[in-house]
Design an enzyme around this catalytic site. Structure first.
Site, mmCIF file in Angstrom:
data_model
loop_
_atom_site.group_PDB
_atom_site.id
_atom_site.type_symbol
_atom_site.label_atom_id
_atom_site.label_comp_id
_atom_site.label_asym_id
_atom_site.label_seq_id
_atom_site.Cartn_x
_atom_site.Cartn_y
_atom_site.Cartn_z
ATOM 1 N N LYS A 143 0.778 -1.304 -0.021
ATOM 2 C CA LYS A 143 0.067 0.014 -0.046
ATOM 3 C C LYS A 143 0.846 1.055 -0.053
ATOM 4 C CE LYS A 143 -1.852 2.106 3.727
ATOM 5 N NZ LYS A 143 -2.517 2.257 4.760
ATOM 6 N N ASP A 151 -6.354 0.947 0.784
ATOM 7 C CA ASP A 151 -6.382 1.131 2.367
ATOM 8 C C ASP A 151 -7.940 0.799 2.883
ATOM 9 O OD1 ASP A 151 -8.293 3.105 1.311
ATOM 10 O OD2 ASP A 151 -7.243 4.808 2.147
#
Length: 290
Positions: free
Chosen positions: A160, A178
């Site tokens: 991420k 996320d």
């Protein structure tokens, strides 16, 4: 005497037959279930959501303040378990004192801890950002690498974080999975996966690579401003006609409007230094009211 003509006795009318109402014992036919959405229909709907979100949020952007790849990398690591706003309020002092990987790698840990304390988990985060700074100094000549396989080797950097840096500092397309992104793509029935890597893979098959970075920004913007985790503002959502989960949140338009956040609700955004074109108010510095 004439004989009396006897008339035939009128026969009493037969009682009318009462037709017994037929009571059906058969169960009513079950309602036909909605036809499952085909893969092609889902892809078309997903891409239409992306196009409409592009019209709603033409200014979608990363909500961390940064001036170079190093600052974005550190800020993204610090953003774990806190808001981008709190990170943006904290990093000016951090980068003023430690502007380069070499500076941060040579810092006194306790001094770094004190500077980043407002972001929470400051001891673990200090270890991560000082560790990645040392790795950048020792292994990459003090420069942030522009490859996924190099970034994920740095302390505290996962896929991420790597995609945030690649997409926004290097222009390399990536999908940022996320908590907001995960929530919305499942609400929109783009995927049923729960593992971030599997979600990333499935969403990557729906959209062209050129859309990945901006898709991430738009979805995250929508999740932060309208499609909240606990109480989505369904009645103020511009894409309800494309959402299979409409009704999970507040559907009354007036009540829903009160749930809108940041610029959608007339409040400051998360960045102290937002990019040109942002329609909301900048966030206040640490310790200021706004």
């Amino acid at each position: 005497m004439g004989s009396k003509k006897t008339s035939k006795a009128t026969k009493p009318a037969k009682p009318a037959k009462v037709a017994a109402a037929k009571v059906s014992t058969a169960k009513p036919a079950p309602a036909k279930p909605a036809k499952p959405e085909s893969r092609l229909a889902m892809v078309r709907r997903a891409r239409k959501i992306n196009r409409e979100l592009a019209e709603v949020f033409p200014y979608a952007h990363p909500e961390l303040d940064f001036r170079n790849p190093f600052e974005l990398l550190v800020a993204t690591v610090l953003s774990a378990q806190t808001t981008d706003l709190r990170v943006n309020q904290t990093t000016p002092a951090l980068f003023a004192k430690y502007p380069t990987p070499e500076d941060l790698a040579a810092a006194v840990p306790e001094e770094v801890e004190e500077l980043i304390r407002p972001t929470g988990f400051f001891r673990a985060k200090t270890k991560s950002i000082m560790g990645l700074a040392a790795a950048l100094r020792d292994d990459f000549g003090g420069e942030v690498p522009g490859r996924l396989e190099d970034l994920v080797k740095l302390p505290g950097v996962g896929r991420k974080t790597a995609f945030v840096v690649l997409g926004n500092a290097f222009g390399v397309p990536g999908i940022t999975v996320d908590t907001h992104f995960m929530r919305l793509v499942r609400r929109w029935k783009w995927t049923e996966q729960e593992d971030p890597v599997k979600i990333e893979a499935e969403i990557a098959e729906i959209f062209p690579k050129s859309e990945w970075t901006m898709l991430s920004h738009r979805v995250i913007f929508h999740g932060r401003r309208i499609c909240h985790a606990r109480k989505p503002a369904c009645g103020a959502c511009p894409i309800t006609h494309l959402c299979p989960s409409y009704g999970e949140g507040e559907t009354d338009p007036e009540k829903a409007r009160k749930l809108l956040k940041y610029e959608m609700g007339g409040f400051p955004g998360q960045r102290l230094d937002p990019p040109p074109g942002y329609p909301g108010r900048p966030a206040p510095p640490l310790g200021a009211s706004g």
